[in-house]
Design a protein around this motif. Sequence first.
Motif, PDB file in Angstrom:
ATOM      1  N   GLY A   1       0.816  -1.218   0.000  1.00 23.58           N
ATOM      2  CA  GLY A   1       0.000   0.000   0.000  1.00 23.58           C
ATOM      3  C   GLY A   1       0.841   1.255   0.000  1.00 23.58           C
ATOM      4  O   GLY A   1       2.023   1.245  -0.344  1.00 23.58           O
ATOM      5  N   ASP A   2       0.207   2.360   0.408  1.00 20.41           N
ATOM      6  CA  ASP A   2       0.876   3.663   0.415  1.00 20.41           C
ATOM      7  C   ASP A   2       1.703   3.774   1.683  1.00 20.41           C
ATOM      8  O   ASP A   2       1.302   4.394   2.670  1.00 20.41           O
ATOM      9  N   ARG A   3       2.894   3.160   1.667  1.00 22.62           N
ATOM     10  CA  ARG A   3       3.772   3.120   2.832  1.00 22.62           C
ATOM     11  C   ARG A   3       5.219   3.353   2.398  1.00 22.62           C
ATOM     12  O   ARG A   3       5.630   2.892   1.337  1.00 22.62           O
ATOM     13  N   ILE A   4       5.967   4.063   3.210  1.00 25.42           N
ATOM     14  CA  ILE A   4       7.391   4.242   2.962  1.00 25.42           C
ATOM     15  C   ILE A   4       8.143   4.064   4.271  1.00 25.42           C
ATOM     16  O   ILE A   4       7.575   4.175   5.369  1.00 25.42           O
ATOM     17  N   GLY A   5       9.426   3.779   4.153  1.00 26.53           N
ATOM     18  CA  GLY A   5      10.305   3.673   5.314  1.00 26.53           C
ATOM     19  C   GLY A   5      11.339   4.774   5.292  1.00 26.53           C
ATOM     20  O   GLY A   5      11.923   5.070   4.240  1.00 26.53           O
ATOM     21  N   LEU A   6      11.548   5.404   6.428  1.00 29.52           N
ATOM     22  CA  LEU A   6      12.587   6.411   6.608  1.00 29.52           C
ATOM     23  C   LEU A   6      13.496   5.954   7.735  1.00 29.52           C
ATOM     24  O   LEU A   6      13.020   5.431   8.747  1.00 29.52           O
ATOM     25  N   ALA A   7      14.794   6.161   7.566  1.00 28.55           N
ATOM     26  CA  ALA A   7      15.745   5.778   8.608  1.00 28.55           C
ATOM     27  C   ALA A   7      16.931   6.722   8.595  1.00 28.55           C
ATOM     28  O   ALA A   7      17.278   7.300   7.559  1.00 28.55           O
ATOM     29  N   VAL A   8      17.552   6.881   9.759  1.00 33.08           N
ATOM     30  CA  VAL A   8      18.858   7.524   9.867  1.00 33.08           C
ATOM     31  C   VAL A   8      19.686   6.700  10.840  1.00 33.08           C
ATOM     32  O   VAL A   8      19.150   5.960  11.669  1.00 33.08           O
TER      33      VAL A   8
ATOM     34  N   ASP B   1       2.485   4.996   7.212  1.00 34.17           N
ATOM     35  CA  ASP B   1       1.369   4.358   6.515  1.00 34.17           C
ATOM     36  C   ASP B   1       0.270   5.395   6.334  1.00 34.17           C
ATOM     37  O   ASP B   1      -0.359   5.835   7.304  1.00 34.17           O
ATOM     38  N   TRP B   2       0.044   5.800   5.072  1.00 31.95           N
ATOM     39  CA  TRP B   2      -0.961   6.838   4.813  1.00 31.95           C
ATOM     40  C   TRP B   2      -2.380   6.288   4.834  1.00 31.95           C
ATOM     41  O   TRP B   2      -3.326   7.059   4.978  1.00 31.95           O
ATOM     42  N   GLU B   3      -2.536   4.980   4.726  1.00 31.67           N
ATOM     43  CA  GLU B   3      -3.884   4.421   4.791  1.00 31.67           C
ATOM     44  C   GLU B   3      -4.422   4.460   6.215  1.00 31.67           C
ATOM     45  O   GLU B   3      -5.595   4.738   6.443  1.00 31.67           O
TER      46      GLU B   3
ATOM     47  N   VAL C   1      11.696  -3.221  20.716  1.00 35.97           N
ATOM     48  CA  VAL C   1      10.325  -2.739  20.868  1.00 35.97           C
ATOM     49  C   VAL C   1      10.025  -1.731  19.761  1.00 35.97           C
ATOM     50  O   VAL C   1      10.933  -1.160  19.142  1.00 35.97           O
ATOM     51  N   GLU C   2       8.739  -1.521  19.493  1.00 35.97           N
ATOM     52  CA  GLU C   2       8.320  -0.476  18.573  1.00 35.97           C
ATOM     53  C   GLU C   2       7.048   0.169  19.109  1.00 35.97           C
ATOM     54  O   GLU C   2       6.358  -0.403  19.956  1.00 35.97           O
ATOM     55  N   ALA C   3       6.750   1.349  18.619  1.00 32.56           N
ATOM     56  CA  ALA C   3       5.564   2.093  19.054  1.00 32.56           C
ATOM     57  C   ALA C   3       4.895   2.694  17.827  1.00 32.56           C
ATOM     58  O   ALA C   3       5.489   2.794  16.747  1.00 32.56           O
ATOM     59  N   ILE C   4       3.642   3.099  17.999  1.00 28.85           N
ATOM     60  CA  ILE C   4       2.845   3.661  16.905  1.00 28.85           C
ATOM     61  C   ILE C   4       2.288   5.012  17.341  1.00 28.85           C
ATOM     62  O   ILE C   4       1.798   5.169  18.467  1.00 28.85           O
ATOM     63  N   LEU C   5       2.369   5.983  16.446  1.00 30.63           N
ATOM     64  CA  LEU C   5       1.840   7.322  16.703  1.00 30.63           C
ATOM     65  C   LEU C   5       1.034   7.757  15.486  1.00 30.63           C
ATOM     66  O   LEU C   5       1.475   7.573  14.345  1.00 30.63           O
ATOM     67  N   GLY C   6      -0.142   8.327  15.723  1.00 30.80           N
ATOM     68  CA  GLY C   6      -0.962   8.817  14.632  1.00 30.80           C
ATOM     69  C   GLY C   6      -0.496  10.178  14.150  1.00 30.80           C
ATOM     70  O   GLY C   6       0.162  10.930  14.872  1.00 30.80           O
TER      71      GLY C   6
END
Length: 409
Positions: free
Chosen positions: A223-230, A289-291, A335-340
């Motif tokens: 879907g409409d998803r991208i990954g960003l990393a540094v 994730d834009w969806e 661990v991971e977390a989710i933010l809107g």
Amino acid sequence: MADTAIDYAAVFQALPGMVALLTPELVYAEANEEFLRMSGRTREQVVGRYFFDVFPDNPADPAANGMRNLAASLTRVADSGERDAMALQRYDVESVQRPGEWEERYWSPVNAPVFGPDGSVVLLIHKVEEVTELIRARERSPGDRSRVLEAELYTRGRELQEVNERLREAHAHEREVALALQTAMLPAPNPLGHHRAAVRYQPATEALNVCGDWYDLVDLPGGDRIGLAVGDVVGHGLAAACVMGKLRSALSAASLVANGPAQALDALGLYARSVDGAQNTTAVQTRIDWESHTITYSSAGHLPPALLSRDGTVAFLEQATDPPLGARPEHIPRVEAILGFTEGDTLVLYTDGLIERRDEDIDHSLARLADALTRHRGSAPEPLADALLLELLPSGRATDDTALVILRL
């Protein structure tokens, strides 16, 4: 050593990953050993031949378009003189031993120009990351996928270890060699659909213009998803640049097949154990994730990304932070977390050179970043990136490297 000339031909052959040189007419001028090995071709089957005579599209598959996409990218680089980092491409590669049989391969190419004295493009650098096994791992069970991913990343580390040692011997010429590596390893940002992004990379002035900071932007499946990393490798110079290139490529590939940022960093941590100099590297991986309008993130000891809302408020993504790579004696899942987020918000990823000062508490440094973001709310990613570098970097000599990624959500 200072009087010894650099054997650039040997350096080219030792470069990690698949690298070829093409004329502007897309004829192979040279290919390194890894390119020939991974493509299954001999030098005689490649050098001097037109690119798409060596690698044509599969005539039996009307949907095959990987080579056509690559042709468009190479032509664009030759005409514009600008580097182009392509999204992951599927190619059908014909077997040399069994003509008529085609094998599905997945390559992630970066194409860059080489200029002559008159400023015209005289050669094209074609660098490829081979990620076929990682993509195939998605089709296996979760347990198999994890083992295949770990094995593939470990193998890459062992293969590149000899290259790393050979390049270190050129320490008197670090700047020339490492700059060539970084040009190939750090991709120019491609358009990410209709999403706008800006990247900046600025080395410390005391580090011969080479460093271990990196950034990465990648389109993700589903879907409409991208990954960003540094990320940030400890140290400066050629050794740090070599480690940076390995870790950036590995994390980029892992993000394509992992179930989320935490699993991608898990794979990177396992891989880092086989790479000298990778210990205590920090990194943060995000999935936008834009969806669902969510940001999923995980951090390996890195500074928290900042989310700038349209009203000017700033939230730091600091709820999923674990120790840096290799800092734990035993492997523990991250661990991971989710933010809107709301459409029009801005996500900012950065390395410590942007904000940290030796005589300043980190909370104060983060507050300065938040204040700058608030004052420039509403700015597009490109002018915002320029403003942050101008306001936050020291006016004198920068003592640390800086990587910056800004994405309008």
